[in-house]
Scaffold this motif. Structure first.
Motif, PDB file in Angstrom:
ATOM      1  N   ALA A 280      39.602  27.138  47.073  1.00  0.00           N
ATOM      2  CA  ALA A 280      39.588  27.492  45.778  1.00  0.00           C
ATOM      3  C   ALA A 280      40.617  28.210  45.135  1.00  0.00           C
ATOM      4  O   ALA A 280      40.551  29.532  45.643  1.00  0.00           O
ATOM      5  CB  ALA A 280      38.167  27.800  45.182  1.00  0.00           C
ATOM      6  N   ARG A 281      41.518  27.870  44.415  1.00  0.00           N
ATOM      7  CA  ARG A 281      42.617  28.843  43.880  1.00  0.00           C
ATOM      8  C   ARG A 281      43.114  28.376  42.506  1.00  0.00           C
ATOM      9  O   ARG A 281      42.716  27.395  42.049  1.00  0.00           O
ATOM     10  CB  ARG A 281      43.666  28.782  44.694  1.00  0.00           C
ATOM     11  N   ARG A 282      43.646  29.185  41.752  1.00  0.00           N
ATOM     12  CA  ARG A 282      44.290  29.100  40.494  1.00  0.00           C
ATOM     13  C   ARG A 282      45.691  28.312  40.810  1.00  0.00           C
ATOM     14  O   ARG A 282      46.364  28.459  41.648  1.00  0.00           O
ATOM     15  CB  ARG A 282      44.481  30.210  39.644  1.00  0.00           C
ATOM     16  N   ASN A 283      46.259  27.763  39.729  1.00  0.00           N
ATOM     17  CA  ASN A 283      47.394  26.755  39.856  1.00  0.00           C
ATOM     18  C   ASN A 283      48.385  27.953  39.436  1.00  0.00           C
ATOM     19  O   ASN A 283      49.521  27.476  39.413  1.00  0.00           O
ATOM     20  CB  ASN A 283      47.479  25.716  38.754  1.00  0.00           C
ATOM     21  N   ARG A 284      48.177  28.961  38.814  1.00  0.00           N
ATOM     22  CA  ARG A 284      49.182  30.175  38.363  1.00  0.00           C
ATOM     23  C   ARG A 284      49.020  31.445  39.247  1.00  0.00           C
ATOM     24  O   ARG A 284      47.983  31.569  39.864  1.00  0.00           O
ATOM     25  CB  ARG A 284      48.803  30.402  36.811  1.00  0.00           C
ATOM     26  N   CYS A 285      50.121  32.167  38.959  1.00  0.00           N
ATOM     27  CA  CYS A 285      50.027  33.405  40.029  1.00  0.00           C
ATOM     28  C   CYS A 285      49.177  34.567  39.647  1.00  0.00           C
ATOM     29  O   CYS A 285      48.973  35.230  40.311  1.00  0.00           O
ATOM     30  CB  CYS A 285      51.695  33.768  39.947  1.00  0.00           C
ATOM     31  N   ASN A 286      48.445  34.404  38.332  1.00  0.00           N
ATOM     32  CA  ASN A 286      47.537  35.328  37.965  1.00  0.00           C
ATOM     33  C   ASN A 286      46.144  34.899  38.327  1.00  0.00           C
ATOM     34  O   ASN A 286      45.457  34.670  37.680  1.00  0.00           O
ATOM     35  CB  ASN A 286      47.659  35.578  36.298  1.00  0.00           C
ATOM     36  N   ALA A 287      45.937  35.130  39.763  1.00  0.00           N
ATOM     37  CA  ALA A 287      44.819  34.733  40.334  1.00  0.00           C
ATOM     38  C   ALA A 287      43.621  35.491  39.797  1.00  0.00           C
ATOM     39  O   ALA A 287      43.975  36.914  39.423  1.00  0.00           O
ATOM     40  CB  ALA A 287      44.771  34.542  41.801  1.00  0.00           C
ATOM     41  N   SER A 288      42.293  34.897  40.009  1.00  0.00           N
ATOM     42  CA  SER A 288      41.132  35.723  39.758  1.00  0.00           C
ATOM     43  C   SER A 288      41.057  37.096  40.855  1.00  0.00           C
ATOM     44  O   SER A 288      41.261  36.635  42.010  1.00  0.00           O
ATOM     45  CB  SER A 288      39.889  34.826  39.760  1.00  0.00           C
ATOM     46  N   SER A 289      40.506  37.917  40.606  1.00  0.00           N
ATOM     47  CA  SER A 289      39.956  39.128  41.472  1.00  0.00           C
ATOM     48  C   SER A 289      38.500  38.737  42.083  1.00  0.00           C
ATOM     49  O   SER A 289      37.935  38.395  41.042  1.00  0.00           O
ATOM     50  CB  SER A 289      40.096  40.420  40.726  1.00  0.00           C
ATOM     51  N   TRP A 290      38.418  38.762  43.549  1.00  0.00           N
ATOM     52  CA  TRP A 290      37.139  38.243  43.940  1.00  0.00           C
ATOM     53  C   TRP A 290      36.427  39.622  44.550  1.00  0.00           C
ATOM     54  O   TRP A 290      37.199  40.455  45.056  1.00  0.00           O
ATOM     55  CB  TRP A 290      37.292  37.386  45.085  1.00  0.00           C
ATOM     56  N   SER A 291      35.243  39.911  44.190  1.00  0.00           N
ATOM     57  CA  SER A 291      34.571  40.869  44.877  1.00  0.00           C
ATOM     58  C   SER A 291      33.645  40.497  46.112  1.00  0.00           C
ATOM     59  O   SER A 291      33.669  39.207  46.386  1.00  0.00           O
ATOM     60  CB  SER A 291      33.629  41.882  43.903  1.00  0.00           C
ATOM     61  N   HIS A 292      33.389  41.364  46.958  1.00  0.00           N
ATOM     62  CA  HIS A 292      32.610  41.227  48.049  1.00  0.00           C
ATOM     63  C   HIS A 292      31.435  40.581  47.550  1.00  0.00           C
ATOM     64  O   HIS A 292      30.951  39.502  48.113  1.00  0.00           O
ATOM     65  CB  HIS A 292      32.096  42.395  48.929  1.00  0.00           C
ATOM     66  N   GLU A 293      30.706  40.937  46.559  1.00  0.00           N
ATOM     67  CA  GLU A 293      29.381  40.357  46.058  1.00  0.00           C
ATOM     68  C   GLU A 293      29.744  39.035  45.444  1.00  0.00           C
ATOM     69  O   GLU A 293      28.831  38.067  45.425  1.00  0.00           O
ATOM     70  CB  GLU A 293      28.782  41.245  44.843  1.00  0.00           C
ATOM     71  N   ASP A 294      31.050  38.782  44.839  1.00  0.00           N
ATOM     72  CA  ASP A 294      31.251  37.411  44.567  1.00  0.00           C
ATOM     73  C   ASP A 294      31.318  36.223  45.685  1.00  0.00           C
ATOM     74  O   ASP A 294      30.640  35.423  45.533  1.00  0.00           O
ATOM     75  CB  ASP A 294      32.480  37.161  43.833  1.00  0.00           C
ATOM     76  N   VAL A 295      31.476  36.846  46.638  1.00  0.00           N
ATOM     77  CA  VAL A 295      31.843  35.781  47.689  1.00  0.00           C
ATOM     78  C   VAL A 295      30.473  35.601  48.174  1.00  0.00           C
ATOM     79  O   VAL A 295      30.057  34.351  48.636  1.00  0.00           O
ATOM     80  CB  VAL A 295      32.861  36.312  48.861  1.00  0.00           C
ATOM     81  N   LYS A 296      29.686  36.565  48.358  1.00  0.00           N
ATOM     82  CA  LYS A 296      28.341  36.537  48.969  1.00  0.00           C
ATOM     83  C   LYS A 296      27.529  35.476  47.836  1.00  0.00           C
ATOM     84  O   LYS A 296      26.754  34.656  48.630  1.00  0.00           O
ATOM     85  CB  LYS A 296      27.589  37.775  48.879  1.00  0.00           C
ATOM     86  N   VAL A 297      27.485  35.718  46.529  1.00  0.00           N
ATOM     87  CA  VAL A 297      27.035  34.723  45.653  1.00  0.00           C
ATOM     88  C   VAL A 297      27.408  33.268  46.080  1.00  0.00           C
ATOM     89  O   VAL A 297      26.569  32.321  46.006  1.00  0.00           O
ATOM     90  CB  VAL A 297      26.817  35.137  44.230  1.00  0.00           C
ATOM     91  N   LEU A 298      28.688  33.175  46.069  1.00  0.00           N
ATOM     92  CA  LEU A 298      29.138  31.438  46.178  1.00  0.00           C
ATOM     93  C   LEU A 298      28.702  30.995  47.618  1.00  0.00           C
ATOM     94  O   LEU A 298      28.066  30.078  47.536  1.00  0.00           O
ATOM     95  CB  LEU A 298      30.652  31.705  46.398  1.00  0.00           C
ATOM     96  N   LEU A 299      28.614  31.871  48.527  1.00  0.00           N
ATOM     97  CA  LEU A 299      28.291  31.400  50.111  1.00  0.00           C
ATOM     98  C   LEU A 299      26.595  30.801  49.950  1.00  0.00           C
ATOM     99  O   LEU A 299      26.282  30.153  50.562  1.00  0.00           O
ATOM    100  CB  LEU A 299      28.532  32.404  51.004  1.00  0.00           C
TER     101      LEU A 299
END
Length: 345
Positions: A280-299
């Motif tokens: 999962a990624r953006r099409n532009r260089c200004n990508a989103s910031s991901w936190s440790h908690e974000d990844v845990k929620v997604l998983l």
């Protein structure tokens, strides 16, 4: 000088099978060759009589063809293409149509239509040149790749694609355009049910879910999603999908919409019980910031035997410690790699 003569002597004594394999390895292993590779193959036939005999007698060398010649130079080009096709000796064909090709192309290819497995079409919409896909004449086609398509081409191309055979397994729109909505997706007809590999761009979440509903046998999906509207999504489960790449275009979304919220919305509605790889990624260089908690929620929401997770874009604020990695594995025990760009954590 003696060393040079010795090497030449060895080359001349190589068995035909070995020389044939060398020729194969010298050329690109991709399904389609650029014109430079086609010229290289012709050069092999001009080195010496033996090399010519081996090259001409190796049908696998002649199974990939790039066609680009208009009516003005068609007679000479047609002679070369016909010779090329004859040298393939009934093998399955990979064919690429360039921007310029003669209206007489169909008659040249007609005896070989049942051998074409892979077709790549370049479309020059600016000059109104939309190639005929010969949809009703390609009974063995398995893969179709379309380059340079715009929204204006959808009705014409959709009509041809709707007549493609049940042998189809892969459909790709290179450059990830145009963006398809629900109605144009439906206009493609029954071909979706046959596909296992798709690359496409859609407008929003519901079009993405609709695509999955149309493709029950899909195992690999590369999708560019605009997300220019936010509507409620009905729950849906796709049991066959194993590899999913989502490219999110921030220029087409609300300012408050980021990649993490987009994925959260999707996986609140979507269940992929056999997903193995997610990017999962953006099409532009200004990508989103991901936190440790974000990844845990997604998983925690994925609930699948995921093995590889690739997140973010070119820039990320995410760093992963051994302890955090252990937490990810505790959520999905099958997870082996968390990757950002070319850096593995």
């Amino acid at each position: 000088m003696n060393l040079h003569k010795g090497l030449l002597s060895v080359l001349w004594r190589l068995p035909t099978e070995v020389l044939s394999q060398i020729f194969n390895h010298c050329l690109s292993e991709t399904k389609l060759w650029p014109p430079s590779n086609l010229r290289s193959l012709m050069l092999l036939t001009r080195i010496c009589q033996r090399w010519r005999e081996v090259a001409v007698g190796t049908p696998d060398l002649w199974c990939r063809m790039y066609v680009e010649a208009d009516d003005r130079g068609w007679e000479q080009a047609a002679f070369c293409y016909d010779l090329w096709l004859k040298r393939s000796r009934g093998r399955p064909l990979s064919l690429e149509l360039g921007y310029h090709y003669s209206t007489k192309l169909r008659s040249l290819l007609q005896p070989h239509m049942n051998r074409i497995k892979f077709l790549r079409v370049s479309i020059d919409s600016v000059r109104g040149r939309r190639p005929q896909l010969f949809a009703t004449d390609l009974p063995a086609l398995q893969e179709l790749t379309i380059l340079g398509m715009t929204n204006h081409d959808i009705p014409t191309i959709a009509q041809s694609i709707s007549r493609l055979p049940s042998t189809m397994r892969s459909l790709k729109f290179i450059d990830m355009g145009p963006f398809f909505d629900i109605e144009p997706l439906s206009s493609f007809g029954p071909v979706w049910a046959y596909l296992t590999d798709v690359q496409i761009a859609v407008y929003h979440q519901n079009a993405f879910l609709h695509l999955l509903q149309l493709c029950p046998n899909l195992s690999s999906l590369n999708v560019h999603i605009g997300f220019d509207q936010r509507e409620p999504m009905e729950s849906f489960t796709h049991t066959k999908l194993q590899s999913l790449c989502i490219i999110h275009d921030p220029l087409l979304t609300r300012p408050l919409s980021d990649l993490f919220s987009v994925l959260s919305d999707l996986f609140n509605a979507l269940s992929l019980p056999n997903l193995r790889a997610l990017e999962a990624r953006r099409n532009r260089c200004n990508a989103s910031s991901w936190s440790h908690e974000d990844v845990k929620v997604l998983l925690a929401r994925l609930k699948c035997p995921l093995e590889t997770l690739t997140i973010g874009g070119r820039v990320t604020n995410l760093t992963i410690t051994d302890a955090q990695r252990a937490e990810y594995v505790s959520l999905i025990p099958s997870l082996k790699v968390v990757n950002h760009g070319s850096t593995y954590f």
